[in-house]
Write an enzyme that holds these catalytic residues in place. Structure first.
Site, PDB file in Angstrom:
ATOM      1  N   GLU A   1       0.834  -1.209   0.000  1.00  0.00           N
ATOM      2  CA  GLU A   1       0.000   0.000   0.000  1.00  0.00           C
ATOM      3  C   GLU A   1       0.867   1.256   0.000  1.00  0.00           C
ATOM      4  O   GLU A   1       0.547   2.231  -0.674  1.00  0.00           O
ATOM      5  CB  GLU A   1      -0.961   0.013   1.200  1.00  0.00           C
ATOM      6  CG  GLU A   1      -2.112  -0.967   1.083  1.00  0.00           C
ATOM      7  CD  GLU A   1      -3.044  -0.669  -0.083  1.00  0.00           C
ATOM      8  OE1 GLU A   1      -3.084   0.476  -0.558  1.00  0.00           O
ATOM      9  OE2 GLU A   1      -3.723  -1.610  -0.545  1.00  0.00           O
TER      10      GLU A   1
ATOM     11  N   TYR B   1      -6.944   6.591   3.988  1.00  0.00           N
ATOM     12  CA  TYR B   1      -7.157   5.510   3.022  1.00  0.00           C
ATOM     13  C   TYR B   1      -6.341   4.274   3.406  1.00  0.00           C
ATOM     14  O   TYR B   1      -6.862   3.162   3.446  1.00  0.00           O
ATOM     15  CB  TYR B   1      -6.782   5.958   1.593  1.00  0.00           C
ATOM     16  CG  TYR B   1      -6.559   4.759   0.719  1.00  0.00           C
ATOM     17  CD1 TYR B   1      -7.645   4.023   0.254  1.00  0.00           C
ATOM     18  CD2 TYR B   1      -5.269   4.295   0.439  1.00  0.00           C
ATOM     19  CE1 TYR B   1      -7.460   2.860  -0.469  1.00  0.00           C
ATOM     20  CE2 TYR B   1      -5.073   3.131  -0.281  1.00  0.00           C
ATOM     21  CZ  TYR B   1      -6.173   2.426  -0.742  1.00  0.00           C
ATOM     22  OH  TYR B   1      -5.984   1.269  -1.441  1.00  0.00           O
TER      23      TYR B   1
ATOM     24  N   ASP C   1     -10.222   4.518  -2.691  1.00  0.00           N
ATOM     25  CA  ASP C   1      -9.116   5.132  -3.441  1.00  0.00           C
ATOM     26  C   ASP C   1      -9.681   5.672  -4.753  1.00  0.00           C
ATOM     27  O   ASP C   1     -10.899   5.701  -4.950  1.00  0.00           O
ATOM     28  CB  ASP C   1      -7.976   4.122  -3.658  1.00  0.00           C
ATOM     29  CG  ASP C   1      -8.372   3.007  -4.620  1.00  0.00           C
ATOM     30  OD1 ASP C   1      -9.561   2.960  -5.030  1.00  0.00           O
ATOM     31  OD2 ASP C   1      -7.511   2.199  -4.986  1.00  0.00           O
TER      32      ASP C   1
END
Ligand code: SF4
Length: 349
Positions: free
Chosen positions: A39, A121, A139
């Site tokens: 990520e 996020y 996202d």
């Protein structure tokens, strides 16, 4: 339609999920270290660009403990080319904090968000994917899918709150990790920005934009402001005997914080540098050297501006350390892409 979306999407995901190196196989618990690392790397970068870096990091540092124990410079070197070095620094800081808690990542969004480099996020994505906790993971891909499902015509970024609320109304309690990844896969494989494949989409019967025939036009965006351009002249001062060049370290805070760069004029907005303006910005004491201009220009796009740089070059017999950091230009070091592009102009000389 809200209750019908998650089951339809999950059943599509079970058949069509992407096989990604950080993803656990079906039925296997995900490794939080891999999820977190991927990520961080995926922020503003594409999956194909990230995959080789992900493999490289895992080969060098197979666990968060190993990453935390690595020297920061090694991490920055391995990161070179992915851009946004603040992320690599935060990655290292975050690894150290997790290592200090025995190598265990926290599981809740609130605790994850307290770690360096983890925003809303990413905290939601890690909580859902690594720990299977219900979370609203939104996202850019998910924004697009949701704006289309609900035919939200208000433009971004203003529509973001509405889109998040709509996304939350779809998020299931069951299999939240798979659901988050399913939405991402749908956005990447089917509900693509320019030509959504509505005929192949498992959500077509629920999709308002498809029904209205406006899928390609969503999400709408406020007209992007044109990026300003900044101009710089960088200085390549080379030690004749060792071949090393003069570099300096940028301030810790701000753009390319703490990275090596060539000395240069300020990066001036709007106007390029005339030749007679440059000498006053040369490293003090080098004005009498035989400075020559390299051909061509280096261009780089940052988030908020474009940079156009030229290069001036000179040689010296003096020890470079009187001016800054002597650096071997052939060494494998963490050099930001913008600076590497300036340095490449020297090769044309
Ligand atoms: Fe996207 Fe088309 Fe599927 Fe709607 S039907 S979610 S627009 S691909």
């Amino acid at each position: 339609m809200e209750e019908a979306v998650a089951p339809a999407l999950l059943s599509w995901y079970d058949r069509h999920r992407r096989d990604l190196p950080w993803r656990a196989a079906p039925g296997i618990v995900a490794d939080p270290y891999r999820v977190w690392l991927s990520e961080v790397m995926l922020q503003q970068t594409t999956v194909p660009a990230v995959i080789p870096y992900f493999h490289k990091f895992l080969a060098k540092w197979p666990t968060v403990l190993a990453l935390a124990a690595a020297p920061l410079d090694d991490v920055l070197s391995a990161w070179a080319g992915l851009g946004y070095y603040a992320r690599a620094r935060n990655l290292h800081k975050c690894a150290a904090l997790v290592a200090a808690s025995g190598g265990r990542f926290p599981q809740t969004e609130a605790e994850l968000k307290a770690l360096p480099g983890i925003g809303d996020y990413m905290a939601a994505a890690i909580a859902a994917i690594a720990f299977n906790r219900p979370a609203n993971v939104v996202d850019g891909n998910v924004e697009r899918v949701v704006a289309r499902l609900f035919a939200i015509e208000a433009p971004l970024p203003g529509a973001r709150t509405e889109i998040r609320a709509a996304a939350a109304s779809l998020a299931p309690q069951d299999r939240p990790g798979d659901y988050a990844q399913a939405l991402m896969d749908l956005g990447s494989m089917v509900c693509t920005p320019r030509s959504p494949q509505c005929l192949l989409c498992p959500l077509q019967v629920h999709c308002r934009a498809a029904t209205l025939g406006i899928a390609e036009t969503l999400p709408r965006k406020d007209k992007a402001k044109e990026k300003p351009t900044r101009h710089a002249v960088a200085f390549w001062l080379q030690d004749r005997r060792s071949g090393r060049i003069l570099m300096r370290r940028r301030p810790e805070k701000g753009l390319l914080g703490g990275m090596l760069e060539l000395p240069s004029t300020p990066w001036r907005p709007g106007k390029s540098w005339a030749d007679d303006e440059v000498p006053q910005h040369l490293p003090p004491g080098t004005e009498r050297l035989n400075w020559r201009k390299a051909e061509g220009e280096a261009r780089h796009t940052f988030t908020h501006f474009n940079l156009i740089a030229h290069l001036w070059m000179a040689e010296t017999d003096r020890d470079l350390s009187v001016w800054g950091i002597p650096h071997d230009p052939e060494a494998d070091a963490a050099i930001p892409t913008a600076v590497a592009r300036m340095m490449a102009l020297a090769k044309r000389f």
